[in-house]
Write a protein that holds these residues in place. Structure first.
Motif, short mmCIF file in Angstrom:
data_model
loop_
_atom_site.label_atom_id
_atom_site.label_comp_id
_atom_site.label_asym_id
_atom_site.label_seq_id
_atom_site.Cartn_x
_atom_site.Cartn_y
_atom_site.Cartn_z
N SER A 212 0.83 -1.19 0.00
CA SER A 212 0.00 0.00 0.00
C SER A 212 0.87 1.24 0.00
CB SER A 212 -0.89 0.00 1.23
OG SER A 212 -0.07 0.03 2.38
N ALA A 213 0.22 2.37 -0.26
CA ALA A 213 0.97 3.63 -0.34
C ALA A 213 1.51 4.02 1.04
CB ALA A 213 0.10 4.73 -0.90
N GLU A 214 0.77 3.69 2.13
CA GLU A 214 1.28 4.04 3.46
C GLU A 214 2.55 3.28 3.77
OE1 GLU A 214 -2.29 4.72 2.77
OE2 GLU A 214 -2.46 2.96 4.04
N MET A 215 2.60 1.99 3.32
CA MET A 215 3.81 1.22 3.59
C MET A 215 4.98 1.81 2.81
SD MET A 215 4.06 -2.79 4.14
CE MET A 215 3.82 -3.48 2.58
N CYS A 216 4.72 2.28 1.61
CA CYS A 216 5.79 2.91 0.85
C CYS A 216 6.32 4.13 1.57
CB CYS A 216 5.30 3.33 -0.53
SG CYS A 216 5.14 2.01 -1.68
N ARG A 217 5.40 4.93 2.11
CA ARG A 217 5.87 6.14 2.81
C ARG A 217 6.61 5.78 4.07
NH1 ARG A 217 2.68 10.22 0.10
NH2 ARG A 217 0.75 9.12 -0.20
N LYS A 218 6.16 4.71 4.76
CA LYS A 218 6.80 4.33 6.01
C LYS A 218 8.24 3.92 5.78
CE LYS A 218 5.63 0.51 8.43
NZ LYS A 218 4.82 -0.41 9.23
N TYR A 219 8.48 3.17 4.69
CA TYR A 219 9.82 2.67 4.45
C TYR A 219 10.66 3.58 3.57
CZ TYR A 219 8.80 -1.85 6.51
OH TYR A 219 8.51 -2.85 7.37
N ALA A 226 7.21 2.66 -5.79
CA ALA A 226 6.25 3.62 -5.23
C ALA A 226 5.25 4.06 -6.28
CB ALA A 226 7.00 4.83 -4.67
N ARG A 227 5.70 4.19 -7.52
CA ARG A 227 4.78 4.66 -8.56
C ARG A 227 3.75 3.59 -8.89
NH1 ARG A 227 9.35 7.59 -10.31
NH2 ARG A 227 10.12 6.04 -11.75
N GLY A 228 4.06 2.33 -8.60
CA GLY A 228 3.05 1.29 -8.79
C GLY A 228 2.01 1.28 -7.69
N SER A 229 2.26 2.02 -6.61
CA SER A 229 1.28 2.08 -5.51
C SER A 229 0.58 3.41 -5.50
CB SER A 229 1.98 1.87 -4.18
OG SER A 229 2.63 0.67 -4.15
N GLY A 230 0.73 4.20 -6.51
CA GLY A 230 -0.04 5.43 -6.60
C GLY A 230 0.68 6.68 -6.14
N VAL A 253 2.06 6.32 -13.55
CA VAL A 253 1.66 5.99 -12.18
C VAL A 253 0.45 5.09 -12.26
CG1 VAL A 253 0.80 6.91 -10.01
CG2 VAL A 253 2.48 8.18 -11.28
N TYR A 254 0.49 3.97 -11.52
CA TYR A 254 -0.65 3.06 -11.46
C TYR A 254 -1.09 2.92 -10.01
CZ TYR A 254 0.07 1.57 -16.26
OH TYR A 254 0.19 1.54 -17.61
N HIS A 255 -2.36 2.71 -9.79
CA HIS A 255 -2.87 2.74 -8.42
C HIS A 255 -3.24 1.39 -7.85
CE1 HIS A 255 -3.12 7.14 -8.26
NE2 HIS A 255 -3.30 7.02 -9.55
N GLU A 256 -2.97 0.29 -8.62
CA GLU A 256 -3.47 -0.98 -8.11
C GLU A 256 -2.60 -1.59 -7.04
OE1 GLU A 256 -2.84 -1.20 -11.64
OE2 GLU A 256 -4.80 -0.46 -12.24
N CYS A 257 -1.39 -1.14 -6.84
CA CYS A 257 -0.50 -1.59 -5.78
C CYS A 257 -0.07 -3.05 -5.86
CB CYS A 257 -1.11 -1.40 -4.38
SG CYS A 257 -1.61 0.25 -4.01
N ASP A 258 -0.32 -3.74 -6.95
CA ASP A 258 0.12 -5.14 -7.00
C ASP A 258 1.31 -5.28 -7.94
OD1 ASP A 258 -2.62 -6.22 -9.13
OD2 ASP A 258 -1.06 -4.73 -9.38
N SER A 259 1.79 -6.52 -8.10
CA SER A 259 3.00 -6.71 -8.89
C SER A 259 2.79 -6.32 -10.34
CB SER A 259 3.45 -8.16 -8.83
OG SER A 259 3.68 -8.55 -7.52
#
Lengths: 372, 156, 328
Positions: A212-219, A226-230, A253-259
């Motif tokens: 998720s985008a929050e996990m990207c920001r956390k790490y 990051a761009r795959g998570s929006g 940028v894609y928002h689906e957050c998957d591989s």
């Protein structure tokens, strides 16, 4: 059937996806506790290829560190050299001629395409299809031939110097680049039909490995992960450097957050790099490639200088603390894959091992860059 | 129910498209060059290990200043020289002057990273890159090049 | 009396020799085919066109040291490769190559071949468990569940074909399809209009039974190092390899006999063993072609494909054929 499940933790065994493994793209050790095929806990162990590049930066003069930067991430070497050279030029106050900046941008984008092609081949090979690797490497050979004609090396280029470049490009290079671009576009369409549209591939990657985008920001994850998570962040657009403001390109940028989203971000980035190269070749100005007044000995004034560039794997930062002598006092490298990789520990809990390794492939890890 | 069958049908169609692409690639020519029966011409700016350049008389241009040795990040160059006296006409009379003559120029290629600092820092144009790429051996000693000896062998 | 025993012995030895030769040279064909698909030559150094590559590989494998990991179950470890190879070669004894060329024809030939094929699953389990290696156990568990799941639709399809023909004898199955490709079981007929679907189902099940990509989870190279044969070097690995290729030839022969008319010519003119061999090799080429094009499925994708798609469709086809046979 791929989401997290409730697992009894008294019947687990430890599986060591050890330093020698075909899937980990380098020497990475992952200690996994497994319940059957599901992962209960994963812990990545690094340090198997620590070569002390930061200490070498402190013990050598500024020009002597130039070859080290290519060995960090050997697949996208020019991006890292670009960051280093820009940081030292900012520190020592050296002006770069425009022709040199344009050629730097063109070669960095060529290298980015070569790095993404290799990632593409290795990723699909991880999933079991061996053929796209061979096609991708053949396309990459054309790019490497171009860069070899200019710089003299194929993988670890030592091409940029403080203030400009080592060699100039000639008309042969421009003509050859113009011939390579339509060929790469045709190949990208072929990969679309052969790999992206394939139903087996789609089932392997859709909704697998959600980050998720929050996990990207956390790490602190950056780059295609990051761009795959929006998260719409690209250093070339948000903190522009060099001559990138003159180019017209999009940031996918894609928002689906998957591989599958991370995969598509990288395939689209290749197309955007082709656009940048076309524009660069059109607008290439004439002129010198090294400044007229170049200092013989580089001794930046005392201070703390930082420069971030967008490499194929994320935002690479280099921080030089100088105390006025000819060696740096502190030479810190911020490696993007270090932040990206630690999300694997948290994200892979409850997944099956096949999906976890597919997710690891989509994070695009190059271990020598993590361990520096 | 309709989604079930349409998924099967579209899936099969994507598989068939993939098969057609590989079938077409089956008939294209092979890309591999059968080395060593055929070799590829190296590009002009290819970077092999360094070589000494000679002047018109066949002596190396190197005056043994040591700039390359100091510039190398890995410490793979080692030089030695000796002082030689020679006679020269200065303002109409013969005087003895001294100059340095190169006696040893060794390159330890096992630690060289092909960065080019030695070539750039030489003010006399005495070293350049060679085009040697066919260097496979199973002994470390084969990669300790004696560049002065190689220069003499090239000239003779 | 002794002449018939001699005949039988020669026939069996010839069948085994055909199987072994095919297993060895299919490796060569696969490597060259894979090479051309990937635009590289494949083996071309040993002998003209690389034809001496399989003997060189065999000599190399035999010269390697046979290592048994400490703590491994010795009996299971040693038995597994033999159990992988022997049933495949034994099944060759029943397969008819033409009207007259068959080692020993039985009137329950189909049943015998499937009985032997099930033994192959046991070999994988012995190999994985006996190596005392976590990767091996995980891979063999996956492979056994795959084997069991795909036997069901395969057998249902075979029952459909046997119902249409009325005999389990392999020669009888081919004889019922004689006379040109419109008579083959591949074509939809009045009593069974969904026959091409059955052909496709059987083809997919044959791919899955022989552990070939895209269903090669048992030997998933990039995830589980080498799957159930991680701990095998030298001839153990060689036997697994050859057993897999022998299984492929048997799978291709079964598809030919059941659906493509065996040794029948497509226009009904000159039936013979050459048509049988031609059809097998076209099918084997398509197996190789599919392997090098597609990535691997996941384990649940694989099981879903079998239980949720193949079994319902094949059961429906079976009931439809049974009903229509009563009518027509």
């Amino acid at each position: 059937m791929s989401g997290p499940i409730h697992i009894r933790s008294d019947e687990t065994f430890t599986l060591n996806v050890g330093p020698q493994h075909p899937a980990t793209h380098g020497v990475l050790r992952v200690k996994m506790e497994m319940d059957g095929e599901y992962i209960v806990k994963a812990e990545t162990v690094l340090g198997y290829i620590h070569r002390m590049h930061e200490l070498m930066g402190e013990n050598r003069t500024y020009p002597q560190v130039l070859p080290n930067l290519s060995r960090l991430d050997y697949l996208g070497a020019l991006g890292y050299t670009h960051g280093h050279v820009l940081a030292v030029e900012r520190a020592a106050g050296i002006e770069v001629p425009e022709r040199a900046e344009y050629i730097r941008a063109i070669t960095v984008e060529l290298n980015r395409i070569a790095s993404h092609l290799f990632w593409f081949g290795a990723f699909v090979m991880d999933l079991g299809g061996f053929t796209p690797l061979m096609y991708a490497i053949e396309d990459r050979e054309h790019i490497l031939d171009l860069l070899e004609a200019v710089t003299g090396s194929r993988l670890t280029y030592c091409y940029y110097r403080f203030g400009g470049l080592y060699n100039d490009v000639d008309d042969d290079f421009i003509a050859a680049t113009k011939a390579v671009i339509p060929r790469l576009r045709k190949s990208l369409k072929k990969y679309d039909a052969l790999v992206t549209g394939n139903i087996i591939f789609e089932k392997r990657l859709k909704d697998i490995g959600p980050i998720s985008a929050e996990m990207c920001r956390k790490y602190g994850a950056t780059g295609p992960v990051a761009r795959g998570s929006g998260i719409d962040f690209d250093v070339r657009k948000n903190e522009p450097y060099s001559v990138y403001p003159e180019f017209d390109f999009d940031v996918p940028v894609y928002h689906e957050c998957d591989s599958l989203a991370r995969y598509k971000v990288r395939m689209d980035e290749m197309e955007q790099s082709l656009r940048i190269i076309e524009q660069g070749i059109e607008k290439l100005p004439d002129g010198p490639i090294m400044p007229k007044k170049k200092p013989k000995l580089i001794k930046p004034p005392k201070g703390d200088y930082y420069q971030a560039v967008e490499t194929a794997r994320g935002s690479f930062g280099i921080r030089i603390v100088s105390d006025g002598t000819k060696n740096a006092y502190r030479f810190k490298l911020r490696s993007p894959t270090y932040s990206n990789m630690h999300m694997f520990d948290e994200a892979c809990v409850g997944m099956m091992i096949m999906d976890a390794l597919a997710m690891m492939g989509s994070l695009d890890l190059v271990i020598p860059e993590i361990d520096r | 129910m309709g989604a079930y069958f349409s998924e099967i049908f579209l899936g099969l169609k994507s598989l068939v498209i993939g098969l057609i692409i590989t079938f077409k690639e089956f008939f294209k020519p092979v890309v591999t060059v059968p080395y060593p029966y055929k070799t590829i011409k190296m590009s002009e700016k290819y970077r092999g290990h360094i070589e000494l350049i000679e002047d018109e008389e066949g002596n190396p241009k190197c005056i043994s200043c040591g700039a390359c040795q100091r510039a190398c990040p890995s410490g793979c160059i080692s030089l030695a020289s000796k002082s030689v006296e020679y006679e020269a006409m200065v303002k109409g009379e013969m005087k003895t002057k001294k100059k340095k003559v190169l006696t040893k120029y060794d390159l330890n290629f096992t630690t060289c990273s092909l960065c080019g600092q030695c070539v750039e820092n030489c003010n006399f144009g005495a070293v350049t890159f060679s085009k040697d790429y066919n260097l496979a051996s199973d002994r470390k000693e084969d990669f300790h090049f004696d560049l002065l000896k190689r220069l003499k062998e090239r000239n003779s | 009396m002794s002449l018939t025993i001699l005949n039988a012995l020669v026939a069996v030895v010839a069948a085994i020799a055909f199987a072994a030769l095919n297993a060895a040279y299919l490796v060569w064909a696969e490597r060259r085919g894979a090479g051309r698909i990937q635009r590289r030559p494949g083996p071309n150094v040993n002998g003209p066109l690389g034809l001496l590559q399989p003997p060189c590989d065999g000599v190399k494998l035999m010269a390697k040291q046979l290592m048994i990991p400490g703590g491994a179950d010795k009996a299971l470890f040693m038995v597994a490769p033999v159990l992988a190879m022997a049933p495949a070669i034994m099944s060759f004894v029943t397969i008819p190559f033409s009207d007259t060329i068959v080692a020993h024809s039985m009137n329950i030939g189909v049943l015998m071949i499937f009985a032997f094929a099930s033994l192959g699953g046991m070999a994988i389990l012995f190999a994985g468990w006996g190596s005392r290696n976590k990767y091996g156990v995980m891979a063999s568990v996956r492979a056994v569940s795959q084997n069991i799941s795909y036997e069901v639709p395969m057998l249902i399809t075979v029952i459909t074909v046997v119902m249409m023909t009325g005999t389990m004898d392999l020669k009888g199955l081919v004889a019922a399809q004689a006379g040109g490709f419109w008579n083959w079981n591949l074509m939809p007929s009045l009593s069974s209009p969904l026959m091409p679907v059955s052909f496709l189902i059987f083809f997919i099940c044959a791919l899955a039974e022989t552990n070939r990509a895209p269903f090669d989870l048992g030997e998933a190279e990039s995830e589980l190092v080498a799957g159930f044969h991680t701990e095998y070097g030298s001839m153990g690995f060689g036997l697994f390899f050859m057993g897999e290729y022998a299984n492929i030839v048997i799978g291709a022969s079964l598809i030919t006999i059941l659906f493509l008319g065996g040794w029948d010519c497509p226009l009904g003119l000159f039936p013979g063993v050459w048509w049988f061999l031609f059809k097998i090799y076209v099918l084997i080429f398509s197996f190789i072609w599919i392997r090098w094009t597609f990535p691997r499925t996941t384990i649940y994708g694989l099981l879903n494909l079998s239980w949720k798609i193949l079994i319902p469709i094949s059961l429906f086809n079976l009931l439809l054929t049974a009903g229509l046979l009563k009518v027509f």
